[in-house]
Design a protein around this motif. Structure first.
Motif, PDB file in Angstrom:
ATOM      1  N   UNK A 435       0.817  -1.217   0.000  1.00 31.71           N
ATOM      2  CA  UNK A 435       0.000   0.000   0.000  1.00 31.71           C
ATOM      3  C   UNK A 435       0.847   1.262   0.000  1.00 31.71           C
ATOM      4  N   UNK A 436       1.828   1.329   0.900  1.00 29.22           N
ATOM      5  CA  UNK A 436       2.637   2.549   1.005  1.00 29.22           C
ATOM      6  C   UNK A 436       3.423   2.789  -0.273  1.00 29.22           C
ATOM      7  N   UNK A 437       4.031   1.716  -0.825  1.00 32.26           N
ATOM      8  CA  UNK A 437       4.818   1.913  -2.043  1.00 32.26           C
ATOM      9  C   UNK A 437       3.929   2.354  -3.204  1.00 32.26           C
ATOM     10  N   UNK A 438       2.747   1.791  -3.297  1.00 31.42           N
ATOM     11  CA  UNK A 438       1.817   2.218  -4.345  1.00 31.42           C
ATOM     12  C   UNK A 438       1.459   3.702  -4.180  1.00 31.42           C
ATOM     13  N   UNK A 704      10.671   1.897 -12.156  1.00 31.24           N
ATOM     14  CA  UNK A 704      11.532   0.752 -12.454  1.00 31.24           C
ATOM     15  C   UNK A 704      11.779  -0.070 -11.189  1.00 31.24           C
ATOM     16  N   UNK A 705      11.968   0.639 -10.071  1.00 35.83           N
ATOM     17  CA  UNK A 705      12.175  -0.060  -8.802  1.00 35.83           C
ATOM     18  C   UNK A 705      10.976  -0.884  -8.407  1.00 35.83           C
ATOM     19  N   UNK A 706       9.785  -0.304  -8.558  1.00 38.41           N
ATOM     20  CA  UNK A 706       8.579  -1.036  -8.201  1.00 38.41           C
ATOM     21  C   UNK A 706       8.370  -2.219  -9.139  1.00 38.41           C
ATOM     22  N   UNK A 707       8.674  -2.043 -10.432  1.00 37.78           N
ATOM     23  CA  UNK A 707       8.546  -3.144 -11.391  1.00 37.78           C
ATOM     24  C   UNK A 707       9.481  -4.285 -11.016  1.00 37.78           C
ATOM     25  N   UNK A 708      10.680  -3.936 -10.596  1.00 36.96           N
ATOM     26  CA  UNK A 708      11.641  -4.956 -10.156  1.00 36.96           C
ATOM     27  C   UNK A 708      11.099  -5.727  -8.968  1.00 36.96           C
ATOM     28  N   UNK A 709      10.543  -4.977  -8.008  1.00 34.68           N
ATOM     29  CA  UNK A 709      10.012  -5.612  -6.800  1.00 34.68           C
ATOM     30  C   UNK A 709       8.860  -6.572  -7.137  1.00 34.68           C
ATOM     31  N   UNK A 710       7.902  -6.066  -7.953  1.00 40.00           N
ATOM     32  CA  UNK A 710       6.740  -6.891  -8.286  1.00 40.00           C
ATOM     33  C   UNK A 710       7.161  -8.138  -9.059  1.00 40.00           C
ATOM     34  N   UNK A 729       3.214 -11.996 -24.242  1.00 35.42           N
ATOM     35  CA  UNK A 729       2.349 -10.811 -24.297  1.00 35.42           C
ATOM     36  C   UNK A 729       1.371 -10.795 -23.130  1.00 35.42           C
ATOM     37  N   UNK A 730       0.766 -11.953 -22.843  1.00 37.37           N
ATOM     38  CA  UNK A 730      -0.210 -12.037 -21.746  1.00 37.37           C
ATOM     39  C   UNK A 730       0.462 -11.738 -20.410  1.00 37.37           C
ATOM     40  N   UNK A 731       1.658 -12.280 -20.219  1.00 36.97           N
ATOM     41  CA  UNK A 731       2.370 -12.073 -18.955  1.00 36.97           C
ATOM     42  C   UNK A 731       2.759 -10.605 -18.792  1.00 36.97           C
ATOM     43  N   UNK A 732       3.204  -9.992 -19.893  1.00 35.08           N
ATOM     44  CA  UNK A 732       3.552  -8.555 -19.835  1.00 35.08           C
ATOM     45  C   UNK A 732       2.325  -7.741 -19.454  1.00 35.08           C
ATOM     46  N   UNK A 733       1.170  -8.090 -20.017  1.00 27.20           N
ATOM     47  CA  UNK A 733      -0.068  -7.375 -19.687  1.00 27.20           C
ATOM     48  C   UNK A 733      -0.415  -7.543 -18.214  1.00 27.20           C
ATOM     49  N   UNK A 734      -0.261  -8.806 -17.719  1.00 28.24           N
ATOM     50  CA  UNK A 734      -0.584  -9.072 -16.312  1.00 28.24           C
ATOM     51  C   UNK A 734       0.312  -8.253 -15.389  1.00 28.24           C
ATOM     52  N   UNK A 735       1.622  -8.214 -15.718  1.00 27.42           N
ATOM     53  CA  UNK A 735       2.566  -7.479 -14.865  1.00 27.42           C
ATOM     54  C   UNK A 735       2.378  -5.966 -14.969  1.00 27.42           C
ATOM     55  N   UNK A 736       1.934  -5.491 -16.122  1.00 24.68           N
ATOM     56  CA  UNK A 736       1.802  -4.045 -16.337  1.00 24.68           C
ATOM     57  C   UNK A 736       0.477  -3.493 -15.851  1.00 24.68           C
ATOM     58  N   UNK A 737      -0.526  -4.369 -15.722  1.00 26.53           N
ATOM     59  CA  UNK A 737      -1.873  -3.917 -15.411  1.00 26.53           C
ATOM     60  C   UNK A 737      -1.918  -3.089 -14.136  1.00 26.53           C
ATOM     61  N   UNK A 738      -1.292  -3.566 -13.095  1.00 24.79           N
ATOM     62  CA  UNK A 738      -1.330  -2.855 -11.808  1.00 24.79           C
ATOM     63  C   UNK A 738      -0.629  -1.495 -11.905  1.00 24.79           C
ATOM     64  N   UNK A 739       0.458  -1.452 -12.683  1.00 27.74           N
ATOM     65  CA  UNK A 739       1.173  -0.187 -12.839  1.00 27.74           C
ATOM     66  C   UNK A 739       0.317   0.840 -13.579  1.00 27.74           C
TER      67      UNK A 739
END
Length: 810
Positions: A435-438, A704-710, A729-739
């Motif tokens: 929560x805090x990092x977001x 970039x830091x948060x992407x690394x963490x996730x 492509x699906x995995x990239x979408x899944x990882x990017x969705x929250x960002x």
């Protein structure tokens, strides 16, 4: 103990070179920007602080509303200071600066040099202001006529040294030659003064009709005795107006009391502005130099703080992103008996060490970029400013404030790991929620989006200023200063140059439609007996037959001045705003009456109406203005048409130098003079653009830091999805969705904030752009693109990882 902490911290930093480098770069940029802006803000806040009596010095401002015309001036009448000192014991001293006569030609050998930092001042000038003397006694130096005090720079320029200047004679030319004795030399006025003068001439040499309370041409400063409330003292001006101004007004119009004037919707008010507030809080007309704005101080202070917080947020995100690499270390140290507070201190030591390194790089960055920053900001901040005691303390303490600030969350985050949980390999249970990092990433991008929108709007407004119809054609008009040429020489030069094929028209144009040009405000009435009801103020410019053509103005009704009409000596041309004030539906042929002393009148006949043109900044509405036939040959305007501008200038320069070889040829272009009115906005826009880019870069590092963490947290999930057939492509979408959700949320927060701030900024301009929806949409697209590009590297890297390796790591 501390030495051991630092040794461990250094080893950990070296071990994770990549993350350490990114952390250091982000913090270096953040701290460097913070220091640069702190220098800028400190310089802005330091104006006029150096005077010994600074806390008790006030300038008199004039605010006049008459006949629908409102003017706010930094000047008052010539007797105002003396009157206040005579009538009110709270006034300890007063002094005046008279700078209405513009530049002067000063002789150096066989050459006459045009100097602009020249003014007449009272002999009490140095009783009020603190400007140290290098030679002579400035407090008595200007008591006699034909005396002058010069700056150290001027002494070296004209006499070679300060010692040689003392007692020498300086020749000053303005409609004749006058010799002045140098009676004192002072240090150059500090850059953080709201006025800068190199030549101070005795007030006894001013050719002026003194004693007129209705004529406002003097910058007047008073010193109030200690303990006097200046706001309460301001109430005395009503008595001054009734006692001194009203009797003189009755000589020009039929008026019995101030109540009559106020009942007609008019006002004559005076106020005091503290000396220390002039630079940042005064926006009156006829200022001695361009002032700053407290708004920009607030804005840039906030930007500096936000950039620093963004950099600290990066550190938190990048540190926690690498938490899995430190989890076992924490677990083992806890099993071996290390206390939580020792772990916290260890991690704070690491963050402080990184900040100290980044701080050192930041100071080097400031040292390298300071000249470049000065050039952009229009400042002359010296690197010595970093060594001033107050700023030096600030620099020393900064890393020990930023270090714990950046490291406090990672320290508590890492030290809270449960040893049994992390040693079993189940790290997720030993960690806090995101929560805090977001929230911090949302904060980063909210700030970045606000800065991007602000920068786009500033540049849109500047473009609007450059392209809007200002009522005259400012392009290809050459302005030549010739105030010190004999009258016949001016006329013959104008006639000769007009014959050049490049010249379309030429005019004696002492009054030009840009700020800081000559101004003359005069009272007129629509009836022969002037009253508060039928009287009004407007600008009253002298213009020759070619003025309107040369300035590219448009006659809307009637005609221009013409040599075919001998009666044009009493003719007048009004702009549309002035016509509206008269109430005349068909103004051509109507009479206007200019009030003179003892109720005598000069009668003018309206022969034409010129289209409204902006003779002041676009921050102000067009005011009422009149043109009458007259000579104002201290400046000549040439409208030309050629692509070889340099060759054209060279031709004119040769003619001027041949006519008067000892006078330097000085010129400018009308469009440049117009744009100079918005120099501050242009500088602010450039500074905003630079810091916006840096803020976005730093925010991108945080993302970039948060992407690394996730990606680290979801390694096992990625492996399982790939085994089950999920594409890259699906995995990239899944990882990017929250960002993307975070960026969209930041955009929704930033949009109303940016709209409010920029609407407030635009209100300073009478002529302004509308805030268009596409600016916000474009900013959102830009931000998403930056986020996607930042995320791409880490998400694609995670998506293409061999699932066997992903599952083995878990």
């Amino acid at each position: 103990m501390i030495r051991n902490y630092l040794k461990i911290a250094w080893r950990n930093l070296i071990k994770n070179k990549g993350i350490t480098t990114i952390n250091t770069i982000g913090l270096s940029l953040g701290i460097g920007c913070f220091i640069l802006i702190a220098l800028f803000v400190t310089d802005e806040l330091s104006f006029d602080q150096f005077h010994k009596k600074a806390d008790h010095i006030y300038r008199i401002n004039s605010d006049i509303l008459f006949g629908g015309t409102e003017i706010h001036m930094a000047v008052s009448s010539d007797p105002m200071g003396a009157t206040l000192k005579k009538d009110y014991p709270e006034v300890e001293e007063y002094t005046r600066i008279y700078a209405s006569e513009g530049s002067r030609l000063i002789r150096k050998g066989t050459e006459l040099i045009e100097e602009f930092s020249v003014a007449y001042v009272d002999s009490t000038f140095f009783n009020v202001f603190t400007f140290p003397a290098l030679k002579g006694n400035p407090k008595t130096a200007l008591q006699d006529p034909n005396t002058i005090v010069i700056s150290e720079k001027a002494a070296i320029k004209y006499f070679g040294s300060v010692d040689q200047a003392m007692g020498e004679i300086l020749e000053v030319n303005s409609n004749g030659k006058t010799l002045f004795k140098v009676t004192a030399v002072i240090k150059d006025m500090p850059k953080n003064s709201h006025f800068h003068l190199d030549f101070l001439i005795s007030m006894a040499n001013v050719n002026y009709d003194f004693g007129n309370y209705l004529s406002h041409n003097f910058h007047t400063y008073i010193v109030l005795k200690e303990g006097t409330d200046y706001k309460e003292f301001t109430t005395n001006f009503k008595e001054v107006v009734a006692k001194y101004l009203l009797p003189q007004m009755s000589q020009y119009m039929e008026v019995k009391s101030m109540e009559d004037i106020e009942a007609s919707g008019n006002k004559i008010e005076y106020s005091l502005v503290p000396l220390k507030d002039i630079h940042l809080h005064s926006s009156q007309s006829i200022e001695l130099s361009a002032n700053g704005s407290i708004k920009y101080v607030y804005i840039f202070s906030a930007v500096a703080l936000f950039i620093l917080l963004i950099a600290c947020t990066n550190f938190m995100n990048l540190t926690t992103a690498r938490s899995s690499g430190r989890a076992k270390e924490v677990g083992i140290r806890k099993v071996l008996g290390t206390e939580k507070k020792s772990l916290i201190f260890q991690f704070l030591s690491e963050s402080t060490l990184v900040v100290v390194i980044a701080h050192s790089i930041a100071i080097l960055f400031v040292f390298i970029s300071l000249d470049w920053f000065n050039n952009i900001a229009g400042k002359e901040i010296s690197i010595k400013a970093l060594l001033q005691p107050q700023f030096l303390i600030f620099l020393i303490l900064l890393p020990f404030v930023v270090g714990p600030l950046a490291g406090i969350y990672p320290a508590f985050f890492l030290s809270k790991f449960q040893p049994i949980t992390v040693l079993k390999g189940n790290l997720a249970k030993g960690m806090n929620k995101n929560t805090l990092r977001n929230f911090l990433v949302i904060f980063q991008f909210t700030t970045s989006i606000v800065l991007i929108i602000g920068t786009i709007v500033v540049y849109q407004q500047l473009k609007h200023i450059q392209t809007t119809d200002v009522g005259f054609n400012k392009d290809q008009v050459l302005i030549v200063e010739n105030s010190n040429l004999p009258d016949e020489t001016r006329k013959s030069l104008k006639s000769e140059i007009t014959q050049l094929t490049e010249i379309k028209s030429a005019s004696f144009a002492g009054y030009i439609p840009v700020s800081k040009s000559a101004r003359s405000d005069t009272t007129f009435s629509t009836e022969i007996v002037a009253t508060a009801e039928n009287g009004f103020n407007m600008q009253y410019w002298r213009a020759d037959y070619e003025y309107i053509e040369t300035m590219g103005m448009e006659i809307m009704a009637g005609r221009n001045f013409s040599r075919s009409f001998g009666t044009d000596s009493t003719a007048i041309i009004l702009n549309e705003k002035a016509v509206a004030l008269t109430g005349f539906k068909n103004p051509i042929g109507k009479k206007l009456y200019k009030s003179m002393e003892n109720n005598e009148k000069t009668i003018y006949t309206i022969i034409g109406v010129v289209k409204n043109f902006n003779f002041e900044s676009l921050r102000q509405d067009v005011g009422p203005l009149s043109l009458r036939l007259g000579d104002n040959s201290w400046r000549t305007a040439y409208r030309f048409n050629t692509t070889d501008v340099e060759g054209f200038i060279s031709k004119i320069q040769k003619k001027y130098e041949a006519a008067s070889p000892e006078i330097s040829f000085t010129y400018s272009f009308l469009d440049d003079s117009f744009l100079n009115m918005y120099r501050q906005e242009k500088r602010i826009g450039t500074i905003a653009l630079i810091f916006t880019v840096l803020a976005v870069i730093i925010a991108a590092l945080g993302l970039f830091g948060l992407a690394t963490y996730i990606a680290e947290q979801r390694t096992k999930e990625i492996g399982i999805r790939k085994v089950l057939g999920a594409s890259t492509t699906i995995i990239v979408k899944i990882l990017s969705k929250d960002f993307i959700k975070l960026i969209v949320f930041a955009f929704l927060i930033a949009t109303p904030i940016a709209w409010w701030f920029m609407s407030s900024w635009l209100r300073d301009f009478a002529f302004r752009i509308q805030l268009n929806w596409w600016v916000f949409a474009l900013t959102g697209i830009i931000t998403l693109l930056i986020a996607v590009l930042t995320l791409s590297f880490q998400t694609i890297k995670a998506a293409i990882t061999n699932p066997i390796n992903s599952l083995k790591t878990e």
